[in-house]
Motif scaffolding. Structure first.
Motif: not given
Length: 266
Positions: A6-13
């Motif tokens: 994924l290129r967009a800002a993202h995250g799984f916490t």
């Protein structure tokens, strides 16, 4: 946790990086039972790390259904997935055993050289889905892909990352669930009385037209101690978030030295 797909800002916490205590210790992002001040700080840390403010988060009241809505910053909508083609909005889904799925068509609304087309934000088309057993049986990820297509995405360009969720070995299910998956044509994902939600959702993403090389799954089980797990903790637990968005401007100076959250690769 992030993924290079994924290129967009993202995250799984995970639980790491927060200030909640007791049964919710860590980065709990659900304020229904925890101290609201602690949850606010946890959310502030997460959103700042990605270049957003808390008022830019689009949240869902998740009901284990298959409705997909247009993301709306600062709102809580009743659905289990959301999509956007706008910058400045951070899509969030909450989980504690169900699977979070983040999706992106980075080419939607862009010319080949990456310059936005007239009248388009240039954010691409993004999606976030919450896939429990009911949502998976109802093909929530397929519904999300179709909603993204209506915004200009193309399935063969969409990239999808499946975050941590309950693994098949820890997920025995009963007759109601087995029957639902048989009726949905997904009976192969129930083996020995255990349901493999991760594999089922990857299969459904392929059926929706995504390419195998555009799929990534974390392989982490939410019953591990690093995560919140509704089943492991008999319902008394926090929630993780999976988030994705395109900031209005590049983040400046946000990081662990200012109370940020540690990044690792999923």
């Amino acid at each position: 946790m992030t993924t290079p797909i994924l290129r967009a800002a993202h995250g799984f916490t995970s639980r790491a990086g927060g200030v909640s205590v007791g049964a919710y210790a860590g980065l709990n992002l659900d304020d229904r039972h925890d101290d609201p001040a602690a949850v606010f700080e946890n959310r502030r840390r997460l959103t700042a790390e990605l270049g957003f403010g808390p008022d830019q988060v689009s949240r869902l009241e998740q009901v284990h259904g298959t409705d997909v809505v247009q993301a709306s910053p600062g709102q809580v909508q009743r659905a289990d997935a959301q999509v956007t083609d706008q910058s400045g909005v951070l899509l969030a889904v909450a989980t504690a055993d169900c699977y979070p799925v983040l999706l992106e068509d980075p080419g939607a609304g862009r010319l080949e050289d990456g310059v936005p087309e007239d009248g388009v934000s240039g954010a691409g088309v993004l999606g976030a889905a919450h896939a429990g057993w009911r949502g998976t049986a109802g093909n929530i990820v397929g519904q999300t892909v179709r909603a993204m297509v209506r915004l200009g995405a193309r399935p063969e360009r969409i990239r999808a990352a499946v975050g941590p969720g309950i693994c098949a070995a820890q997920y025995p299910v009963g007759g109601e669930v087995m029957s639902a998956f048989e009726q949905a044509g997904l009976g192969q994902f129930v083996q020995g009385g255990h349901l493999d939600l991760r594999a089922a959702n990857l299969h459904l993403l392929l059926m929706a037209g995504l390419r195998p090389e555009h799929l990534r799954a974390s392989g982490r089980c939410s019953t591990e101690s690093q995560f919140y797990s509704y089943r492991r903790d008999a319902g008394v637990t926090g929630r993780m978030w999976a988030v994705i968005g395109t900031p209005l401007q590049a983040r400046q100076g946000q990081g662990q030295d200012q109370g940020g959250v540690r990044r690792t690769q999923a």
